[in-house]
Design a protein around this motif. Sequence first.
Motif, PDB file in Angstrom:
ATOM      1  N   VAL A   1      18.538  41.882 -30.618  1.00 46.89           N
ATOM      2  CA  VAL A   1      19.045  40.519 -30.436  1.00 46.89           C
ATOM      3  C   VAL A   1      18.457  39.586 -31.485  1.00 46.89           C
ATOM      4  N   HIS A   2      17.185  39.759 -31.810  1.00 46.43           N
ATOM      5  CA  HIS A   2      16.571  38.946 -32.869  1.00 46.43           C
ATOM      6  C   HIS A   2      17.331  39.101 -34.180  1.00 46.43           C
ATOM      7  N   HIS A   3      17.634  40.337 -34.552  1.00 50.30           N
ATOM      8  CA  HIS A   3      18.328  40.573 -35.822  1.00 50.30           C
ATOM      9  C   HIS A   3      19.757  40.032 -35.779  1.00 50.30           C
ATOM     10  N   LEU A   4      20.410  40.155 -34.628  1.00 53.90           N
ATOM     11  CA  LEU A   4      21.751  39.579 -34.492  1.00 53.90           C
ATOM     12  C   LEU A   4      21.697  38.063 -34.653  1.00 53.90           C
ATOM     13  N   THR A   5      20.687  37.451 -34.058  1.00 52.97           N
ATOM     14  CA  THR A   5      20.521  36.004 -34.173  1.00 52.97           C
ATOM     15  C   THR A   5      20.304  35.603 -35.619  1.00 52.97           C
ATOM     16  N   ARG A   6      19.428  36.354 -36.293  1.00 52.94           N
ATOM     17  CA  ARG A   6      19.149  36.058 -37.699  1.00 52.94           C
ATOM     18  C   ARG A   6      20.417  36.175 -38.546  1.00 52.94           C
ATOM     19  N   ALA A   7      21.224  37.200 -38.291  1.00 58.11           N
ATOM     20  CA  ALA A   7      22.470  37.377 -39.048  1.00 58.11           C
ATOM     21  C   ALA A   7      23.427  36.212 -38.807  1.00 58.11           C
ATOM     22  N   GLU A   8      23.557  35.767 -37.564  1.00 59.96           N
ATOM     23  CA  GLU A   8      24.455  34.653 -37.261  1.00 59.96           C
ATOM     24  C   GLU A   8      23.952  33.363 -37.922  1.00 59.96           C
ATOM     25  N   LEU A   9      22.656  33.161 -37.987  1.00 60.67           N
ATOM     26  CA  LEU A   9      22.118  31.991 -38.672  1.00 60.67           C
ATOM     27  C   LEU A   9      22.421  32.051 -40.163  1.00 60.67           C
ATOM     28  N   MET A  10      22.303  33.242 -40.739  1.00 62.37           N
ATOM     29  CA  MET A  10      22.610  33.396 -42.162  1.00 62.37           C
ATOM     30  C   MET A  10      24.090  33.158 -42.434  1.00 62.37           C
ATOM     31  N   LEU A  11      24.936  33.451 -41.454  1.00 63.96           N
ATOM     32  CA  LEU A  11      26.381  33.230 -41.584  1.00 63.96           C
ATOM     33  C   LEU A  11      26.777  31.815 -41.193  1.00 63.96           C
ATOM     34  N   ASP A  12      25.769  30.984 -40.862  1.00 64.11           N
ATOM     35  CA  ASP A  12      25.995  29.604 -40.447  1.00 64.11           C
ATOM     36  C   ASP A  12      26.825  29.523 -39.171  1.00 64.11           C
ATOM     37  N   HIS A  13      26.461  30.389 -38.217  1.00 62.49           N
ATOM     38  CA  HIS A  13      27.091  30.372 -36.891  1.00 62.49           C
ATOM     39  C   HIS A  13      26.004  30.029 -35.861  1.00 62.49           C
TER      40      HIS A  13
ATOM     41  N   LEU B   1      19.619  42.999 -44.344  1.00 65.34           N
ATOM     42  CA  LEU B   1      19.619  41.536 -44.257  1.00 65.34           C
ATOM     43  C   LEU B   1      18.694  40.909 -45.293  1.00 65.34           C
ATOM     44  N   ILE B   2      17.556  41.558 -45.502  1.00 62.39           N
ATOM     45  CA  ILE B   2      16.590  41.027 -46.471  1.00 62.39           C
ATOM     46  C   ILE B   2      17.052  41.307 -47.900  1.00 62.39           C
ATOM     47  N   ALA B   3      17.508  42.535 -48.133  1.00 62.87           N
ATOM     48  CA  ALA B   3      17.834  42.961 -49.496  1.00 62.87           C
ATOM     49  C   ALA B   3      19.194  42.456 -49.960  1.00 62.87           C
ATOM     50  N   ARG B   4      20.137  42.340 -49.033  1.00 66.77           N
ATOM     51  CA  ARG B   4      21.510  41.965 -49.399  1.00 66.77           C
ATOM     52  C   ARG B   4      22.038  40.914 -48.422  1.00 66.77           C
ATOM     53  N   PRO B   5      21.510  39.707 -48.500  1.00 59.33           N
ATOM     54  CA  PRO B   5      21.932  38.659 -47.561  1.00 59.33           C
ATOM     55  C   PRO B   5      23.418  38.336 -47.644  1.00 59.33           C
ATOM     56  N   SER B   6      24.038  38.595 -48.776  1.00 55.73           N
ATOM     57  CA  SER B   6      25.478  38.331 -48.898  1.00 55.73           C
ATOM     58  C   SER B   6      26.303  39.247 -48.000  1.00 55.73           C
ATOM     59  N   GLU B   7      25.689  40.323 -47.491  1.00 57.86           N
ATOM     60  CA  GLU B   7      26.396  41.259 -46.612  1.00 57.86           C
ATOM     61  C   GLU B   7      25.972  41.066 -45.152  1.00 57.86           C
ATOM     62  N   ALA B   8      25.620  39.839 -44.802  1.00 54.26           N
ATOM     63  CA  ALA B   8      25.151  39.552 -43.448  1.00 54.26           C
ATOM     64  C   ALA B   8      26.200  39.882 -42.397  1.00 54.26           C
ATOM     65  N   ALA B   9      27.469  39.682 -42.709  1.00 57.94           N
ATOM     66  CA  ALA B   9      28.531  39.972 -41.735  1.00 57.94           C
ATOM     67  C   ALA B   9      28.574  41.463 -41.415  1.00 57.94           C
ATOM     68  N   LEU B  10      28.419  42.300 -42.438  1.00 53.30           N
ATOM     69  CA  LEU B  10      28.404  43.752 -42.206  1.00 53.30           C
ATOM     70  C   LEU B  10      27.194  44.143 -41.367  1.00 53.30           C
ATOM     71  N   CYS B  11      26.057  43.531 -41.650  1.00 56.97           N
ATOM     72  CA  CYS B  11      24.855  43.819 -40.865  1.00 56.97           C
ATOM     73  C   CYS B  11      25.026  43.382 -39.418  1.00 56.97           C
ATOM     74  N   ARG B  12      25.629  42.218 -39.214  1.00 60.81           N
ATOM     75  CA  ARG B  12      25.865  41.749 -37.847  1.00 60.81           C
ATOM     76  C   ARG B  12      26.747  42.728 -37.078  1.00 60.81           C
ATOM     77  N   ASP B  13      27.816  43.208 -37.740  1.00 61.12           N
ATOM     78  CA  ASP B  13      28.713  44.153 -37.069  1.00 61.12           C
ATOM     79  C   ASP B  13      27.989  45.462 -36.749  1.00 61.12           C
ATOM     80  N   MET B  14      27.136  45.912 -37.673  1.00 62.82           N
ATOM     81  CA  MET B  14      26.368  47.126 -37.432  1.00 62.82           C
ATOM     82  C   MET B  14      25.431  46.941 -36.246  1.00 62.82           C
TER      83      MET B  14
END
Length: 430
Positions: free
Chosen positions: A322-334, A287-300
């Motif tokens: 759950v914190h990391h899932l939340t962060r990923a959804e925020l990065m995806l604008d969800h 998530l930190i290194a490759r924010p453009s791949e937030a969707a893949l991180c969320r699925d993982m």
Amino acid sequence: MVGQDLVGQRIKATRRQRGFSQAQLAHPELSDSYVSLIESGKRTPTPAVLELLAEKLDCSLTYLINGVTAEQMEEIEHALSYARLALNNGEVVEARTRYAELLGDSGLAGLSQQRQDAEYGLALATEACGDLDGAIALLNGLRRNSVAGMAPERHVSVAVALSRCYRERGDLTQAVQVAEDILGGAVRPVWSEGLIELGTALLAAYAERGDLLRAHQFGIELLAAAELVNTPRAMVLALWAEAIVAVETGRFDNAVAMADRALAIYSEYGQPRGVAKLRLDYAQIQLIARPSEAALCRDMMTRVETELRESSAVAADKIRCVHHLTRAELMLDHPEQAREHIQSVLTMVEDMSKELQTEAHLLAGEAMAKLDRSEEASRELTAVADLLEQAPPTRQAAHWWLSAAQVLERIDEPARSVDAYQRALACVGL
């Protein structure tokens, strides 16, 4: 009273209970004067003599040595195993209770190793429950009271846990000192898996206090040491530590490469819960290194959430997921999905560490701000500020104040936002 005095007292008491004189107990293999010297604590019987006396007295050798019967010893070992299993399965409150009950039992008085095991287990369980001050007190007590009779491996394990607790509490000077007391001498001790783990604790403390050049240099040394030790665990520890430092220094491609190697090695030999936890940390690095791949991180992380639930992971690991899932959804604008995730753990974090509480309220505030629910966002940011008021001025605290300032700016609270920016700067000495 020293150990040989206690042994002598137990021999004397049992002899009298059996109605034997010293001469009767001694005959024919020993002299009555030798038995007298043993009972008075002036002679230490050999293992063979102890075994002979136990047979003559019709009692267990365990009782003469430790003051407990074979049955009592079996019960103590069973209780230790149960507490250890509870801790490993994430039942940290149960583990803490069981270890405390063991230590309250007078039967452990003469069992130095079992008592040490219980004290160490209680410290780990206390840390897992979020009571860092309690864990630090227990670990320092263990070092102070047991150093003479503590195996080198346990001494290192205690230092690892103590350095980690100090770092999590924000006392970085002590976190570094505990590890450097062992690793920082002019002559480095022979590397082992335990010392590699202690090295990762030291490296994490360097990175947390912003000493990134030193962290990078030590990370290189640690990785070379792990290659010499040449065990999977040593390599995973060193690779992961170097990945974290690479993230902190902005070398994102190196961070991902190191994390990839660590995860590949650990996936082959690690337990399911441990692999799930490592995947969780891996997703965080991604998530930190490759924010453009937030969707893949969320699925993982969605898969990891299931794995953690099925492996009886500790509550803190589930909350972090759950914190990391939340962060990923925020990065995806969800923001609505992010709000649903973080709301599921807000009530759980109150019994957890201040770090988990701060992160949860901050994420909730970000989600509410994105949903234009300014009043709710403001309440969450007030909770964040209250927690940070109690926190030491670390780089992590600076990051939280900065994030809080940005959310406050979004919900149009300029005065509080400016104050948060100023506090972030103060945390890094500016």
